[in-house]
Design a protein around this motif. Structure first.
Motif, PDB file in Angstrom:
ATOM      1  N   PHE A 181       0.831  -1.132  -0.097  1.00 16.53           N
ATOM      2  CA  PHE A 181       0.182  -0.127   0.024  1.00 16.53           C
ATOM      3  C   PHE A 181       0.981   1.460  -0.166  1.00 16.53           C
ATOM      4  N   ASN A 182       0.700   2.216  -0.868  1.00 18.45           N
ATOM      5  CA  ASN A 182       1.489   3.480  -1.099  1.00 18.45           C
ATOM      6  C   ASN A 182       2.971   3.276  -0.244  1.00 18.45           C
ATOM      7  N   THR A 183       3.651   2.767  -1.167  1.00 17.35           N
ATOM      8  CA  THR A 183       5.044   2.635  -0.465  1.00 17.35           C
ATOM      9  C   THR A 183       6.025   2.946  -1.597  1.00 17.35           C
ATOM     10  N   GLY A 184       7.215   2.732  -1.397  1.00 14.74           N
ATOM     11  CA  GLY A 184       8.321   2.870  -2.485  1.00 14.74           C
ATOM     12  C   GLY A 184       9.399   1.896  -2.367  1.00 14.74           C
ATOM     13  N   THR A 185      10.335   1.873  -3.139  1.00 15.60           N
ATOM     14  CA  THR A 185      11.636   0.829  -3.078  1.00 15.60           C
ATOM     15  C   THR A 185      12.696   1.812  -3.422  1.00 15.60           C
ATOM     16  N   GLN A 186      12.488   2.840  -3.517  1.00 21.43           N
ATOM     17  CA  GLN A 186      13.507   3.815  -4.207  1.00 21.43           C
ATOM     18  C   GLN A 186      13.222   5.410  -3.911  1.00 21.43           C
ATOM     19  N   ILE A 187      14.248   6.002  -4.223  1.00 23.30           N
ATOM     20  CA  ILE A 187      13.790   7.571  -4.192  1.00 23.30           C
ATOM     21  C   ILE A 187      13.103   7.875  -5.311  1.00 23.30           C
ATOM     22  N   VAL A 229      11.614   9.671   9.667  1.00 30.07           N
ATOM     23  CA  VAL A 229      11.909  10.593   8.459  1.00 30.07           C
ATOM     24  C   VAL A 229      13.323  11.135   8.405  1.00 30.07           C
ATOM     25  N   ALA A 230      13.941  11.118   9.341  1.00 28.30           N
ATOM     26  CA  ALA A 230      15.615  11.245   9.394  1.00 28.30           C
ATOM     27  C   ALA A 230      16.182  10.235   8.412  1.00 28.30           C
ATOM     28  N   ASP A 231      15.652   8.990   8.301  1.00 31.01           N
ATOM     29  CA  ASP A 231      16.177   7.853   7.952  1.00 31.01           C
ATOM     30  C   ASP A 231      15.913   7.855   6.124  1.00 31.01           C
ATOM     31  N   ILE A 232      15.135   8.765   5.852  1.00 30.36           N
ATOM     32  CA  ILE A 232      15.018   8.932   4.137  1.00 30.36           C
ATOM     33  C   ILE A 232      16.154   9.452   3.610  1.00 30.36           C
ATOM     34  N   PRO A 233      16.838   8.616   2.656  1.00 34.71           N
ATOM     35  CA  PRO A 233      18.013   9.071   2.162  1.00 34.71           C
ATOM     36  C   PRO A 233      17.779  10.359   1.194  1.00 34.71           C
ATOM     37  N   THR A 234      18.092  11.480   1.510  1.00 33.03           N
ATOM     38  CA  THR A 234      18.054  12.715   0.738  1.00 33.03           C
ATOM     39  C   THR A 234      19.259  12.992  -0.233  1.00 33.03           C
ATOM     40  N   SER A 235      20.342  12.248   0.329  1.00 30.27           N
ATOM     41  CA  SER A 235      21.527  12.609  -0.669  1.00 30.27           C
ATOM     42  C   SER A 235      22.341  11.143  -0.718  1.00 30.27           C
ATOM     43  N   GLU A 236      23.265  10.967  -1.592  1.00 29.26           N
ATOM     44  CA  GLU A 236      24.065   9.643  -1.744  1.00 29.26           C
ATOM     45  C   GLU A 236      24.944   9.323  -0.621  1.00 29.26           C
ATOM     46  N   ASN A 237      25.005  10.373   0.365  1.00 30.94           N
ATOM     47  CA  ASN A 237      26.168  10.090   1.290  1.00 30.94           C
ATOM     48  C   ASN A 237      25.219   9.721   2.690  1.00 30.94           C
ATOM     49  N   HIS A 238      23.879   9.794   2.453  1.00 37.84           N
ATOM     50  CA  HIS A 238      23.174   9.243   3.613  1.00 37.84           C
ATOM     51  C   HIS A 238      23.279   7.673   4.054  1.00 37.84           C
ATOM     52  N   VAL A 239      23.462   7.497   5.322  1.00 40.36           N
ATOM     53  CA  VAL A 239      23.572   6.226   5.595  1.00 40.36           C
ATOM     54  C   VAL A 239      22.752   5.091   5.237  1.00 40.36           C
ATOM     55  N   THR A 240      21.546   5.452   4.861  1.00 41.05           N
ATOM     56  CA  THR A 240      20.588   4.392   4.241  1.00 41.05           C
ATOM     57  C   THR A 240      20.592   4.424   2.698  1.00 41.05           C
ATOM     58  N   ALA A 241      21.370   5.287   2.266  1.00 47.63           N
ATOM     59  CA  ALA A 241      20.988   5.187   0.683  1.00 47.63           C
ATOM     60  C   ALA A 241      21.688   4.057   0.158  1.00 47.63           C
ATOM     61  N   PRO A 242      22.856   3.342   0.476  1.00 48.29           N
ATOM     62  CA  PRO A 242      23.261   2.098  -0.123  1.00 48.29           C
ATOM     63  C   PRO A 242      22.606   1.102   0.208  1.00 48.29           C
ATOM     64  N   VAL A 243      21.690   1.197   1.380  1.00 49.15           N
ATOM     65  CA  VAL A 243      20.824   0.046   1.718  1.00 49.15           C
ATOM     66  C   VAL A 243      19.670   0.050   0.786  1.00 49.15           C
ATOM     67  N   LEU A 244      19.129   1.236   0.537  1.00 52.52           N
ATOM     68  CA  LEU A 244      17.944   1.573  -0.210  1.00 52.52           C
ATOM     69  C   LEU A 244      18.315   0.878  -1.723  1.00 52.52           C
ATOM     70  N   ARG A 245      19.474   1.325  -2.108  1.00 53.00           N
ATOM     71  CA  ARG A 245      19.763   1.203  -3.666  1.00 53.00           C
ATOM     72  C   ARG A 245      20.018  -0.470  -3.819  1.00 53.00           C
ATOM     73  N   GLU A 246      20.432  -0.948  -2.904  1.00 55.03           N
ATOM     74  CA  GLU A 246      20.599  -2.397  -2.789  1.00 55.03           C
ATOM     75  C   GLU A 246      19.293  -3.160  -2.869  1.00 55.03           C
ATOM     76  N   LEU A 247      18.365  -2.714  -1.787  1.00 59.22           N
ATOM     77  CA  LEU A 247      17.249  -3.403  -1.760  1.00 59.22           C
ATOM     78  C   LEU A 247      16.395  -3.180  -3.190  1.00 59.22           C
ATOM     79  N   ALA A 248      16.525  -1.931  -3.737  1.00 59.55           N
ATOM     80  CA  ALA A 248      15.525  -1.677  -4.922  1.00 59.55           C
ATOM     81  C   ALA A 248      16.183  -2.637  -6.283  1.00 59.55           C
ATOM     82  N   ALA A 249      17.463  -2.970  -6.209  1.00 57.93           N
ATOM     83  CA  ALA A 249      18.018  -3.635  -7.189  1.00 57.93           C
ATOM     84  C   ALA A 249      17.525  -5.176  -6.946  1.00 57.93           C
ATOM     85  N   ARG A 250      17.389  -5.849  -5.566  1.00 57.61           N
ATOM     86  CA  ARG A 250      17.118  -6.981  -5.592  1.00 57.61           C
ATOM     87  C   ARG A 250      15.805  -7.345  -5.465  1.00 57.61           C
TER      88      ARG A 250
END
Length: 805
Positions: free
Chosen positions: A139-145, A209-230
């Motif tokens: 429901f109303n979600t996302g897998t990437q920015i 909200v703070a955990d939403i990666p708004t830049s490539e340097n964000h701690v969660t950015a690589p996790v979200l990228r890998e998640l989207a790919a997988r």
């Protein structure tokens, strides 16, 4: 503060449970809502996002726990789960979910249901345990920015001071999420806030909200990228349930998720962010979980000519001949000019990054430029979305939310209107005038677009239910164009005028000149004789397509059109009386009333062989390759389907090469509208009728009346009444009297309102004995697109009021 979850509304106390886990040496406790039968068919785990809690899933626990074990969790730091103070990231929460499932002894296949930030958490877990995932419901979600960028609200909320002010120090974030969804009662709104009464208890809302990666340097950015790919490798049955009014996870985000899960089925809901709160959502999920079978595909034809073939041929053979005449603007466009406009548009589409499969809403009046733009879209594999103003503003807004176009083409006037009315406001604007001017380069090569590629989304009128987007492939539209051309012997020598302007789109595919009459698209019934004649004369018109209402208005003063050889009328029942009048105004024309609908644009040949009083509207025989069958009233796909006997009234189903793929963005509508029979997919038309030397249409199934135990269809009654009362339009409706249907005939002569006189009542009852009352109404409520389909629900309500006076 509420400390006992069972004190809250709509919560069964037996559901409330706690699971204790060790998380990196810290004792944590998960509060959950859990229920299920002794022998469940499986396990469903519901994962909320921000700023909600398991309360969101209460209706799903109630709906699904009769068959499944359902566990709706409060994430750590959220709801009534423990708050250790540890900062939790996406990676942490994926491990939290794994710990809970282990403690709850969920070790078999699992169905994951998630909303908002619960989506990445659930998908993250699923990609690590793919062998254990049975199905996904998102429901109303996302897998990437989002490819459209981070929503403004999130960007604003992600500055530390504002984030604390909105999410932690106040209840603004949760209040906003609940209130903007709409339709949620005060007691339920209070329940959503129950676990979040203090700043300390709201800390995790800000952390989310703070955990939403708004830049490539964000701690969660690589996790979200890998998640989207997988996630793209996670091929399990998936349902996307989307509230189209969500301004954060909007339909642009839906498009991203659909690209991640191209196999997913979708249901759009007319609600905001908290889409699980939609009243139909639990039932629809249960039905989807229990359903079997492949998605609808419609007809799968191949081999018909490309839709641009005839344009290229005419531009080469007769470049200076008329292709389009715009009677309103007095502009003539030749075949050479039309081809040039198409090529200019193609160049701009490529330059503008409008790629194959991208959707473009058409929000411009139909002119030669608009037609050229649509044909350019087809040449480039771009998908035009046609939701015309005849839908009305509310339906237009809903259609453009559901169809989620990435682009919208406008002219200056419609661009201003779109902004003022907030239509397709997230779509990138394309200016039609600029698109049809020479660009940086001209494309000369023509692409080969596969038959299976999506060609268009065409919206139904909304006259018989909510306006729905109907998806067609290139193969389906190509075979449709070829079938119409062959059936009505359309050649280069013809010219066509269309009182329903989108029908003019067929002209270039046939290599036929198109006359566009000056017409009000939301009041086509006011088309004048002079305006139609001008459009016909501009293309030496020999063919006319018009719904009954504009046709009736054009001929009311006895005008004659001697050059027209073919008149087609559809969009609503066409009576024998009207066709006799049309024959006098078009003395040299063959008259056809073909049967069709947006879902399958033409089905029968429309040849009327004899007078049909009391039998319904005859619409001829199926075109070659098309089939029609009549099943019993109320049949469903799971029934052992058998057609009714010849001459027996039932529900009409159709199939054929150009049967559309189905309804856009709505699995449930497609499930209800399609059945499998005799090795083919059939469309439930919603119409009733019978087959006997051709097809006879007797009305809509929703308008069938039960009069003293007998099922009565409205159209045969209306046909009979109009035969004996010249100049009158009749509508048969039901009015509830003492809990039973009473048959009322409403007459429209354009001037009278009230109870009919005794002579008229006797005359009507002479052809329809069941009639209880006869009324006059000066005007009948009709649809905006054709001005021909009577709104019988509104008319019934009016008749009820009149008879109660």
């Amino acid at each position: 503060m509420v400390t006992d979850v069972s004190q809250l509304p709509e919560i069964d106390s037996s559901w409330v449970r706690t699971y204790n886990v060790d998380r990196d040496g810290i004792a944590e406790s998960f509060s959950v809502l859990e229920a299920g039968p002794l022998e469940p068919r499986g396990t469903i785990v519901c994962v909320h996002g921000n700023p909600t809690w398991s309360f969101m899933w209460r209706n799903f626990v109630r709906e699904l726990s009769t068959q499944w074990r359902v566990i709706a969790i409060d994430q750590l730091g959220m709801g009534f789960s423990s708050r250790s103070g540890k900062t939790r990231t996406l990676a942490t929460r994926i491990k939290d979910l794994d710990a809970l499932l282990a403690e709850a002894k969920v070790d078999g296949p699992v169905i994951l249901m998630a909303h908002d930030w619960g989506g990445p958490i659930s998908i993250g877990w699923a990609t690590q345990h793919a062998e254990r995932v049975e199905k996904l419901v998102l429901f109303n979600t996302g897998t990437q920015i989002p490819t459209s960028g981070i929503p403004g609200l999130i960007q604003v909320s992600n500055t530390p001071i504002l984030r604390n002010a909105i999410c932690t120090w106040t209840k603004a974030f949760i209040t906003g999420a609940v209130v903007t969804t709409g339709g949620i009662s005060r007691s339920i709104r209070k329940a959503y806030s129950a676990p979040y009464k203090s700043s300390r208890r709201r800390r995790a809302i800000g952390q989310f909200v703070a955990d939403i990666p708004t830049s490539e340097n964000h701690v969660t950015a690589p996790v979200l990228r890998e998640l989207a790919a997988r996630a793209r490798t996670l091929v399990v049955p998936t349902l996307l349930m989307w509230g189209v009014r969500d301004f954060v996870f909007h339909t642009g985000v839906l498009a991203d998720v659909q690209r991640t899960f191209p196999h997913a089925q979708t249901i759009t809901l007319d609600t905001g962010h908290l889409s699980p709160e939609h009243l139909d959502a639990p039932r629809l999920v249960r039905e989807w979980l229990l359903a079997s079978g492949a998605p609808t595909t419609g007809g799968q034809p191949s081999g018909s000519a490309d839709l641009n073939d005839a344009v290229r041929r005419r531009a080469k053979a007769t470049p200076d001949a008329v292709a389009v005449f715009d009677a309103k603007e007095k502009i003539t466009t030749t075949w050479r000019e039309l081809e040039a406009l198409i090529l200019h548009c193609r160049g701009h589409l490529v330059d503008g990054g409008v790629g194959v499969g991208e959707r473009v809403a058409i929000f411009a009046p139909f002119t030669a430029r608009t037609i050229a733009f649509v044909y350019a879209c087809w040449a480039e594999g771009v998908v035009p979305v046609v939701a015309d103003p005849g839908l009305g503003i509310a339906n237009m807004r809903r259609a453009l939310r559901e169809s989620r176009p990435a682009f919208v083409v406008t002219i200056r006037a419609t661009r201003i209107a779109a902004r003022a009315l907030h239509l397709a406001h997230r779509a990138k604007r394309l200016d039609l005038t600029a698109m049809t001017q020479p660009g940086r380069h001209t494309i000369s090569e023509w692409n080969s677009i596969a038959d299976s590629e999506t060609a268009a989304v065409l919206y139904t009128s909304g006259a018989t239910g909510p306006a729905k987007g109907v998806v067609y492939t290139h193969g389906q539209l190509r075979s449709l164009a070829a079938a119409i051309q062959q059936q009505f012997s359309i050649t280069d020598d013809d010219g066509i005028a269309a009182a329903y302007i989108p029908f003019a789109l067929y002209g270039p595919a046939w290599g036929v000149a198109v006359g566009l009459p000056k017409i009000n698209v939301i009041a086509p019934g006011k088309l004048s004789t002079e305006n139609l004649r001008e459009a016909l004369d501009g293309v030496n018109g020999t063919i006319l397509f018009a719904a009954p209402a504009p046709l009736r208005n054009v001929i009311k003063d006895g005008a004659r059109f001697s050059n027209v050889r073919c008149v087609m009328s559809a969009g609503a029942p066409v009576s024998d009386v009207l066709l006799r009048d049309v024959a006098r105004s078009f003395p040299d024309a063959e008259l056809f009333s073909p049967y069709g609908m947006t879902e399958m644009l033409i089905i029968t040949d429309g040849i009327r062989e004899s007078s049909t009083r009391s039998r319904g509207v005859p619409v001829g025989r199926p075109l070659p390759g098309v089939d029609v069958v009549v099943f019993p009233f109320g049949c469903v796909a799971t029934d052992d389907l058998e057609p009714v006997a010849t001459g027996t009234t039932g529900e009409i189903f159709v199939t054929g090469p150009w049967l559309s793929v189905g309804y856009d963005q709505h699995w449930a509508r497609n499930r209800d509208a399609r059945v499998q029979y005799a090795g083919h997919e059939w469309h439930r038309t919603g119409d009733v009728g019978h087959v006997q030397d051709g097809l006879f249409v007797e009305g809509r199934i929703a308008h069938v009346l039960d009069i003293a135990g007998t099922q009565v269809t409205p159209v045969p009654i209306e046909q009979s009444v109009e035969e004996i009362l010249p100049g009158v339009t009749a509508a048969a409706v039901g009015v509830k009297t003492n809990g039973h249907d009473a048959l009322v005939v409403v007459l429209c002569d354009g001037s009278t309102t009230g109870v009919a006189d005794i002579a008229t009542r006797h005359a009507v009852r002479g052809v329809a004995l069941q009639v209880a009352s006869v009324l006059y109404k000066k005007t009948l409520p009709v649809d905006r697109r054709h001005n021909s389909k009577i709104d019988r629900t509104a008319l019934s309500a009016w008749a009820t009021t009149q008879l109660s006076k």
